[in-house]
Design a protein around this motif. Structure first.
Motif, PDB file in Angstrom:
ATOM      1  N   GLY A  86       4.064   0.236   7.645  1.00 43.08           N
ATOM      2  CA  GLY A  86       5.195   1.033   7.210  1.00 43.08           C
ATOM      3  C   GLY A  86       5.289   2.378   7.905  1.00 43.08           C
ATOM      4  N   ILE A  88       5.892   6.590   6.905  1.00 41.20           N
ATOM      5  CA  ILE A  88       5.922   7.596   5.843  1.00 41.20           C
ATOM      6  C   ILE A  88       7.137   8.491   6.054  1.00 41.20           C
ATOM      7  N   HIS A  89       8.136   8.316   5.209  1.00 36.28           N
ATOM      8  CA  HIS A  89       9.352   9.124   5.314  1.00 36.28           C
ATOM      9  C   HIS A  89       9.346  10.310   4.349  1.00 36.28           C
ATOM     10  N   ARG A  90       8.792  10.093   3.134  1.00 34.47           N
ATOM     11  CA  ARG A  90       8.869  11.133   2.106  1.00 34.47           C
ATOM     12  C   ARG A  90       7.522  11.288   1.409  1.00 34.47           C
ATOM     13  N   VAL A 113       8.555  14.013   8.536  1.00 30.79           N
ATOM     14  CA  VAL A 113       8.345  13.635   7.138  1.00 30.79           C
ATOM     15  C   VAL A 113       9.030  14.652   6.225  1.00 30.79           C
ATOM     16  N   GLN A 133      15.675   8.186  -3.203  1.00 30.54           N
ATOM     17  CA  GLN A 133      14.885   7.451  -2.217  1.00 30.54           C
ATOM     18  C   GLN A 133      13.425   7.556  -2.632  1.00 30.54           C
ATOM     19  N   ASP A 136       6.814   7.809  -0.407  1.00 33.53           N
ATOM     20  CA  ASP A 136       5.831   6.908   0.194  1.00 33.53           C
ATOM     21  C   ASP A 136       4.408   7.295  -0.165  1.00 33.53           C
ATOM     22  N   VAL A 137       4.198   8.585  -0.460  1.00 36.79           N
ATOM     23  CA  VAL A 137       2.861   9.104  -0.768  1.00 36.79           C
ATOM     24  C   VAL A 137       3.008  10.279  -1.734  1.00 36.79           C
ATOM     25  N   SER A 167       3.715   2.205 -11.029  1.00 38.46           N
ATOM     26  CA  SER A 167       3.869   2.560  -9.620  1.00 38.46           C
ATOM     27  C   SER A 167       2.557   2.352  -8.859  1.00 38.46           C
ATOM     28  N   THR A 169       2.408   3.643  -5.691  1.00 38.40           N
ATOM     29  CA  THR A 169       2.496   4.644  -4.623  1.00 38.40           C
ATOM     30  C   THR A 169       1.127   5.282  -4.383  1.00 38.40           C
ATOM     31  N   VAL A 208      -1.793   4.780   5.420  1.00 40.00           N
ATOM     32  CA  VAL A 208      -0.652   4.318   4.627  1.00 40.00           C
ATOM     33  C   VAL A 208       0.499   3.881   5.529  1.00 40.00           C
ATOM     34  N   GLY A 209       0.771   4.652   6.558  1.00 34.72           N
ATOM     35  CA  GLY A 209       1.879   4.320   7.463  1.00 34.72           C
ATOM     36  C   GLY A 209       1.953   5.251   8.635  1.00 34.72           C
TER      37      GLY A 209
END
Length: 216
Positions: A86, A88-90, A113, A133, A136-137, A167, A169, A208-209
């Protein structure tokens, strides 16, 4: 040997901005309020940079180093665990003193990020529940001032309440030596790791990503 050479070059490349930033920020606290106005300029070699340009460059350059070190750590663990697929966007960062993590948050932002900061457990949970949205972490400190007073177990309580919602996450505790001594408690609560090292934090995130973009 190639990887080691690249790492040495990266370390050399950030030496001057990190040293200069440390001298300005740590040894001369009385001029911090002046520098924060960002209207001053600094002479760097033959060039003149504004304080804003200088600090942005420091953050971007060290973010690039964090990426390389995280990648090195990932290569060292290759074969022990699957590589992340994946991105990590957020990131939700829960800490009652967000300024303590401003540098790390800036590094994440330099890599594309989005970092959302919350100062209490309840504020963090509201951010998670109300997010349009998903995050991710989640990163949290261990002990922090809550509305009812200081809670030395705030990080653990946050993990437990996140897990109660179902969750999965990833949640990491980023704290001091006291937090490091509580690895087992973090794991038992459902946390994914604890560290006091910014480099290790980025390595954990790298598990994670990927980060959206390479720091420039």
């Amino acid at each position: 040997m190639n990887d080691a050479t690249q790492l040495i070059r990266a370390l050399t490349g950030i030496a001057w901005p990190v040293l200069a930033a440390w001298v300005v920020w740590k040894l001369f606290p009385e001029i911090r309020h002046i520098l924060e106005k960002r209207s001053f300029s600094l002479k760097v070699g033959n060039n003149e940079l504004t304080v804003q340009q200088f600090t942005d460059k420091v953050v971007e350059t060290t973010a690039e180093l964090q990426q390389q070190l995280a990648a090195q750590a990932g290569q060292g663990q290759a074969g022990q665990q699957p590589q992340p697929q994946g991105v990590i966007h957020r990131v939700l960062w829960v800490d009652d003193a967000p300024s303590n993590n401003a540098y790390e948050a800036g590094q994440l932002q330099a890599m594309g990020v989005q970092v959302v900061q919350a100062e209490s457990t309840d504020e963090g949970l509201r951010a998670l529940q109300g997010a349009q949205q998903p995050f991710d972490v989640v990163i949290s400190d261990m002990g922090r001032s809550e509305p009812a007073g200081f809670d030395p177990d705030a990080g653990l309580r946050l993990i437990e309440r996140i897990r109660e919602t179902g969750s999965t996450t990833p949640v990491f505790i980023y704290g001091g030596t006291g937090a490091m001594a509580r690895r087992d408690q973090v794991a038992n609560a459902g946390g994914n790791g604890v560290t006091q090292s910014p480099t290790e934090l980025f390595a954990l995130l790298g598990q994670v990503g990927r980060f959206p973009r390479t720091a420039t």
